[in-house]
Scaffold this active site. Structure first.
Site: not given
Length: 408
Positions: A16, A140, A142, A296-297
């Site tokens: 991602g 990432t 995350d 968000q990304r």
């Protein structure tokens, strides 16, 4: 001193994208173009698929100014993939393409699964005796990569989430009618992004309740806590991870058995809508479910300058380490303090310990009730969202990099 290795370099992006992944690309490409040991710099078209398909871009033919604009261009400029190496045939093909183009430096930018790809390539090339220095560049949103204090991409996503949650709170609390608002935030097994919603407290607009996937989700407890906040305030703002799971491991989301990505992970979504329906029915109140999703990304407009700088540093450091003889490692960040202020240090971790291992939020950073985070998390995350990025604008809109992507 390590033996000087002369040859071309290749760089790819996987998994991602983030709002700062191209800052890492610029770090690698710029440092590689400037290194006398590196004869040419190639880009993989869509990650490792570009090597398997032998579709490589000649980065030396890009304009310097367009490359520099990568610092503020979101997503993966060279294209990404979610391809997991299947067998030795894949590795043999990768070796053949690298050898054909005399590629002696291999840089791969991604998260857990991408580091697994990087590790497999490194091990195979060593087995066949092909001299090539392989380096992983972390990425990432995350923030779950093992071996590093934090990951490029997380700070900017955290800043977007904290800002958006604060803005949602202002909107949700404006009416004289009672409402419950549930915001779903990315994070399959690790709750770093959802925890970042707590930073909205700095704008006096924090969520009332925060639920992370590190702890089992208890629906009855959730409903009781939402009802308690609602009775007190006639409002309740909830932040919850898309990966929230019950004690038996099933996802709260209806999408738990829908589809998987190329790495075999469940594609999640729908947690907020699912819970909104339950809350509305059980408590008889107005409820709204909000999913921040891909925003968000890719929200480069609010990217943290600290995150941009560190993403660039990660790419640049990978090249410097490889040129000096390093291989089989991932660039990692350490947290240091200089003159009483946060400072990001660089270290290097073996790819074998970074691949496929998730780093989760420590239990002590989650409050005793399991419905919020502690000050320790806020202290950890706050430096990573600092700094306002300066980006090039065209008629008030962002000017992104326009690469020519000339195929070798």
């Amino acid at each position: 001193m390590a033996e000087k290795l002369i040859g071309a370099a290749i760089f790819g992006q996987s998994g991602g994208p983030t709002s700062v992944i191209n800052a890492s690309a610029y770090g690698v490409i710029r440092a590689a173009l400037d290194a006398p040991e590196i004869t040419n710099v190639y880009g993989m078209a869509h990650g490792i698929m570009g090597v398997l398909n032998e579709t490589l871009y000649d980065m030396s033919r890009e304009d310097d100014e367009e490359l520099r604009l990568l610092l503020n261009t979101p997503s993966s400029a060279l294209g990404s993939c979610r391809y997991k190496i299947k067998n030795e045939d894949d590795l043999k093909r990768i070796y053949e393409v690298l050898a054909k183009h005399d590629i002696r430096y291999f840089f791969y930018n991604g998260g857990n699964d991408s580091m697994d790809t990087c590790s497999k390539v490194s091990d195979y090339l060593e087995t066949v005796g092909y001299q090539c220095r392989v380096m992983g560049v972390p990425k990432t949103i995350d923030n779950d990569l093992y071996g590093t204090d934090h990951c490029p991409g997380f700070g900017s996503a955290a800043k977007y989430i904290a800002t958006s949650v604060a803005e949602v709170q202002k909107d949700a609390y404006v009416y004289d009618v009672g409402t419950v608002t549930i915001v779903e935030i990315m994070g399959r097994n690790a709750g770093w992004l959802t925890a970042a919603s707590s930073l909205a407290a700095l704008s006096d607009a924090a969520p009332d309740l925060i639920y992370l996937p590190e702890l089992p989700f208890d629906l009855d407890k959730f409903l009781s806590e939402v009802e308690a906040v609602y009775k007190e305030k006639e409002k309740c703002l909830v932040a919850i991870s898309e990966g929230a799971q019950y004690a038996d491991g099933t996802f709260v989301s209806h999408a738990k058995v829908s589809a998987t990505d190329g790495f075999g992970h469940a594609q999640l979504g729908g947690t907020a809508v699912t819970l909104a329906g339950i809350v509305g029915k059980k408590l008889g109140v107005k409820v709204r479910g909000i999913e921040l999703s891909l925003l968000q990304r890719c929200a480069a407009h609010i990217a943290s300058q600290t995150d941009i700088d560190e993403a660039y540093l990660a790419g640049k450091s990978a090249v410097e380490y490889a040129v000096n003889g390093g291989t089989g490692k991932m660039v990692a960040f350490t947290r240091e303090e200089k003159n009483g202020k946060y400072h990001c240090g660089i270290t290097y971790q073996p790819l074998s310990i970074c691949a496929n291992t998730e780093k989760k939020i420590p239990r002590e950073w989650i409050n005793a009730h399991g419905n919020n985070v502690t000050q320790e998390f806020i202290d950890y995350a706050l430096p990573l969202i600092s700094g306002e990025n300066s980006r090039k604008l065209n008629n008030g809109l962002p000017r992104f990099a326009k690469l020519k992507k000339i195929v070798v």
